[in-house]
Write an enzyme that holds these catalytic residues in place. Structure first.
Site, short mmCIF file in Angstrom:
data_model
loop_
_atom_site.label_atom_id
_atom_site.label_comp_id
_atom_site.label_asym_id
_atom_site.label_seq_id
_atom_site.Cartn_x
_atom_site.Cartn_y
_atom_site.Cartn_z
N HIS A 99 0.89 -1.08 0.06
CA HIS A 99 -0.02 0.01 0.07
C HIS A 99 0.84 1.22 0.13
O HIS A 99 1.64 1.45 0.93
CB HIS A 99 -1.09 0.20 1.22
N GLU B 257 0.79 -0.34 -4.61
CA GLU B 257 -0.31 0.36 -4.90
C GLU B 257 0.18 1.73 -4.89
O GLU B 257 1.07 2.10 -4.06
CB GLU B 257 -1.40 0.01 -3.93
N HIS C 178 -0.85 10.81 -2.20
CA HIS C 178 -2.36 10.20 -1.61
C HIS C 178 -3.23 11.57 -1.12
O HIS C 178 -4.38 11.54 -1.89
CB HIS C 178 -2.21 9.44 -0.38
#
Length: 297
Positions: A48, A75, A90
């Protein structure tokens, strides 16, 4: 910046994964994963934002940390700058993971969309995580793809906040095409595009119906057939699912005529990794990919 790290994965595994081997192996259902019938495979592990427990998220150092752990899939999150460059970050603002407030004190609220790529390239995206990562940068999607390719890894790419960035789907596909990621080999084996925006996933599927897509969320079971028309995966939070929900997803065929899959997030400990493995999930998205891998073997 390339930072190859010797992680403390063994210590974390001991701390978080103690007793994982005492948990019962999954006996719940035969899985049909990646075209294979009648066996219950270990889920695919996705790092992640890279291996973000061990290096600053969404940086090249996090990609390398995942590679150091032997993790194939990473990811990431992509957003558009003011001048139309795709960057990997993000949050929709720069405050948490960069020194934007210090470098640009008069630019509140420091939204990604209000900065050019050159301005973002000036920021330190590593010091917040640890002194040894000082100077890490927010990578462009192009830079990120080059690192993933160099490491022979695969990419689960999230289109972040598509409502904020009209045209981000086309922009993402342009970069992917230019960097060689839309050839048959990449599309078939190395790329998944996902989003919380159903319309965004649908747009990617319409523009490039050969690409594997995922919807981030937990639609009601009754609504799953409508999602299956344009996506291949339902990717929910682990706290929202059960074995029955996973089974309901698996009963349907996705946009490419194969069984609809489930990749769940963000599982960071051995006990929950073992639990969702028993539910029959196809993949687990995690900050601690080594811990999850060891708990689900």
């Amino acid at each position: 910046m390339s930072v190859r790290t010797a992680t403390a994965s063994t210590a974390f595994a001991a701390l978080l994964g103690a007793g994982a081997l005492l948990l019962p192996a999954s006996q719940t259902q035969a899985a049909d994963r990646h075209g294979s019938h009648g066996r219950h495979d270990s889920p695919v592990v996705f790092a992640h934002r890279g291996a973000s427990a061990y290096a600053p998220e969404n940086t090249l150092a996090a990609v390398d940390a995942a590679d150091d752990l032997g993790i194939d899939w990473v990811e990431n999150d992509v957003q558009l700058t003011k001048d139309g460059e795709l960057v990997v970050i993000h949050d929709t603002n720069l405050k948490r993971t960069t020194n934007a407030e210090e470098v640009f004190p008069d630019r509140a609220p420091w939204a990604v969309k209000d900065f050019t790529a050159a301005e973002i390239a000036r920021l330190d995206a590593g010091s917040w995580f640890g002194a040894r990562f000082a100077g890490a940068r927010v990578p462009t999607l192009k830079q990120y793809l080059h690192r993933v390719e160099r490491n022979r890894q695969k990419l689960l790419l999230e289109i972040k906040s598509p409502e904020t960035y009209p045209g981000i789907e086309q922009a993402t596909l342009r970069v992917l095409r230019k960097e060689g990621w839309l050839d048959r080999r990449h599309v078939k084996h190395k790329l998944i595009i996902q989003s919380f925006g159903g319309d965004s996933v649908k747009k990617v599927h319409t523009l490039r119906p050969d690409i594997t897509t995922g919807f981030l969320g937990t639609p009601a079971v009754a609504d799953l057939p409508s999602y299956a028309a344009f996506t291949d995966q339902i990717n929910p939070s682990y706290s929202t699912i059960s074995a029955d929900y996973v089974a309901a997803v698996h009963k349907l065929k996705g946009a490419h005529g194969k069984r609809l899959q489930v990749n769940t997030w963000t599982v960071n400990d051995a006990a929950n990794a073992a639990k969702v493995h028993e539910f029959g999930v196809d993949g687990i998205i995690t900050n601690f990919p080594d811990v999850v891998r060891d708990a689900t073997r």
